[in-house]
Design a protein around this motif. Structure first.
Motif, mmCIF file in Angstrom:
data_model
loop_
_atom_site.group_PDB
_atom_site.id
_atom_site.type_symbol
_atom_site.label_atom_id
_atom_site.label_comp_id
_atom_site.label_asym_id
_atom_site.label_seq_id
_atom_site.Cartn_x
_atom_site.Cartn_y
_atom_site.Cartn_z
ATOM 1 N N ALA A 112 -22.795 122.299 23.253
ATOM 2 C CA ALA A 112 -22.848 120.957 23.832
ATOM 3 C C ALA A 112 -24.291 120.491 23.792
ATOM 4 O O ALA A 112 -25.214 121.291 23.609
ATOM 5 N N ARG B 100 -22.713 115.386 24.234
ATOM 6 C CA ARG B 100 -21.863 115.679 23.086
ATOM 7 C C ARG B 100 -21.228 117.055 23.227
ATOM 8 O O ARG B 100 -21.869 118.004 23.689
ATOM 9 N N ARG C 92 -16.480 119.137 27.468
ATOM 10 C CA ARG C 92 -16.934 117.774 27.748
ATOM 11 C C ARG C 92 -16.771 117.442 29.220
ATOM 12 O O ARG C 92 -17.703 116.932 29.875
#
Length: 410
Positions: free
Chosen positions: A246, A273, A280
């Motif tokens: 991420a 991201r 997420r």
């Protein structure tokens, strides 16, 4: 790809109009427009489709949809994005952009096709012209989607919300492509996850204003915001499994008007991201927890966290990716097509297919031939200038090959 489809591809590609493609590209490159304001671009695309005799309509504000009907067969959609970026071009090209545009806050900014969307539009128009010229070697329906607002994750959703798939034939697959700093003539294709989901957040930090000589009377939002940003960087390093990638980036920080005034607020933005939906959500949850917690520790009011935009997943259906990959290898040569790992860049392309539950395939094609020892400029650079002739040839050939993987006659 079977032999008949290979022959169809060669027949169609013999109809490519290179000169026209170059003129279209030069025009588009010199006249970029900001996201969701691509009015002249939409007029230009519609005029090209009218010239081809292709039925078309506006969709999603500045989006354009063309429908090429050619007898019985599958329905395939192909998307090209149309928007430019607020970048001052520094390529030195004779057709470099000198255009300007206006941001939502009224600021006038330079505009450039710094991500190559002009190559996407030109390649799809060229492929469409070639396919229309040889309707004898393929059968089915091609839906041409010229989508606005990719850079702000607004265009795909706007077109779907405006009834795209009620007004155009519903496809069985949605295809798309993107120019990248790869060698011209090459294509890279992922099986499964292709690009990251992304979220942009705006955080407003509230403090208490005071004279710079009396910090004891203040709640300093600059110091508070700095602590928030530093702590946010521990989400990836200390809260996520290292095998679950991420990104948390703070791209802007604004506060204050004078050096001897501690302001009453600060504002920063975040770009988040991830490839996995659970990752997420974990990152987003951690952002809210950390921002709220740091404010509480400082005795500050609860910060305001606003979502600026959100990019959906970009996922290549493995079976359809294999089908398209075979077609691309046949057209471009096996050695010029590679299977790529997912990238942390983002696209709103996936929403077009996800909205109706059909598969999609998205690939990258090369646009540069740098000299030995040199690096090609990356997307969003003021120096981003794909090699016109070879890039457009690759884009058009790849588009035709992808389409004929479904519409080529048996």
């Amino acid at each position: 790809m079977n032999r008949s489809t290979e022959t169809a591809s060669a027949s169609v590609l013999s109809g490519l109009d290179t000169g026209r493609a170059h003129r279209i590209y030069r025009h588009l490159h010199a006249h970029p427009e900001l996201s969701m304001r691509e009015h002249a671009t939409a007029d230009f695309v519609a005029a090209e489709l009218d010239d081809l005799g292709v039925e078309n309509f506006r969709c999603g504000g500045t989006g354009v949809v063309g429908v090429v009907r050619n007898g019985d067969g599958p329905v395939v959609a192909f998307r090209a994005d149309t928007d430019g970026l607020p970048i001052a071009e520094d390529t030195g090209l004779e057709y470099a952009s000198t255009a300007t545009g206006e941001l939502d806050d009224g600021t006038t900014v330079p505009v450039m096709h710094g991500c190559g969307h002009d190559t996407h539009v030109t390649s799809l128009l060229s492929a469409a012209r070639a396919l229309v010229s040889r309707t004898d070697v393929w059968s089915g329906t091609l839906v041409l989607v010229f989508q606005p607002g990719e850079e702000v994750a607004a265009g795909a959703r706007a077109m779907v919300d405006d009834g795209l798939w009620e007004r155009a034939p519903r496809p069985e697959v949605v295809l798309g492509q993107h120019v990248m700093p790869l060698p011209t003539g090459t294509v890279a294709l992922s099986h499964g996850v292709a690009m990251a989901m992304a979220d942009a957040l705006r955080v407003t930090v509230y403090g208490k204003q005071s004279h710079g000589s009396r910090p004891q009377s203040s709640i300093d939002p600059i110091v508070l915001g700095a602590h928030m940003i530093t702590r946010l960087q521990t989400i990836v390093s200390r809260e996520l499994d290292p095998r679950s990638p991420a990104v948390v980036t703070s791209g802007t920080f604004h506060a204050g008007l004078k050096e001897n005034i501690i302001p009453d607020r600060a504002e920063f933005t975040l770009n988040i991201r991830a490839f996995d939906p659970e990752v997420r959500e974990r990152v987003l949850s951690a952002v809210h927890r950390i921002v709220s917690g740091e404010a509480a520790v400082s005795g500050a009011p609860e910060p305001l966290v606003e979502r600026v935009y959100s990019f959906p997943r970009c996922h290549n259906d493995p079976d359809q990716a294999a089908r398209v990959e075979s077609a691309l290898r046949t057209e471009l040569g096996t050695e010029n097509v590679s299977v790529a790992e997912p990238v942390m860049g983002s696209e709103d392309f996936g929403h077009l297919a996800d909205a109706i539950g059909v598969p999609s395939v998205f690939w990258m094609f090369g646009g540069f031939d740098p000299a030995p020892g040199e690096e090609a400029p990356v997307n969003h650079s003021p120096y981003f200038a794909p090699d016109m002739e070879s890039t457009l040839a690759t884009g058009a050939r790849a588009a035709v090959a992808g389409v004929l993987a479904y519409l080529g006659t048996a």
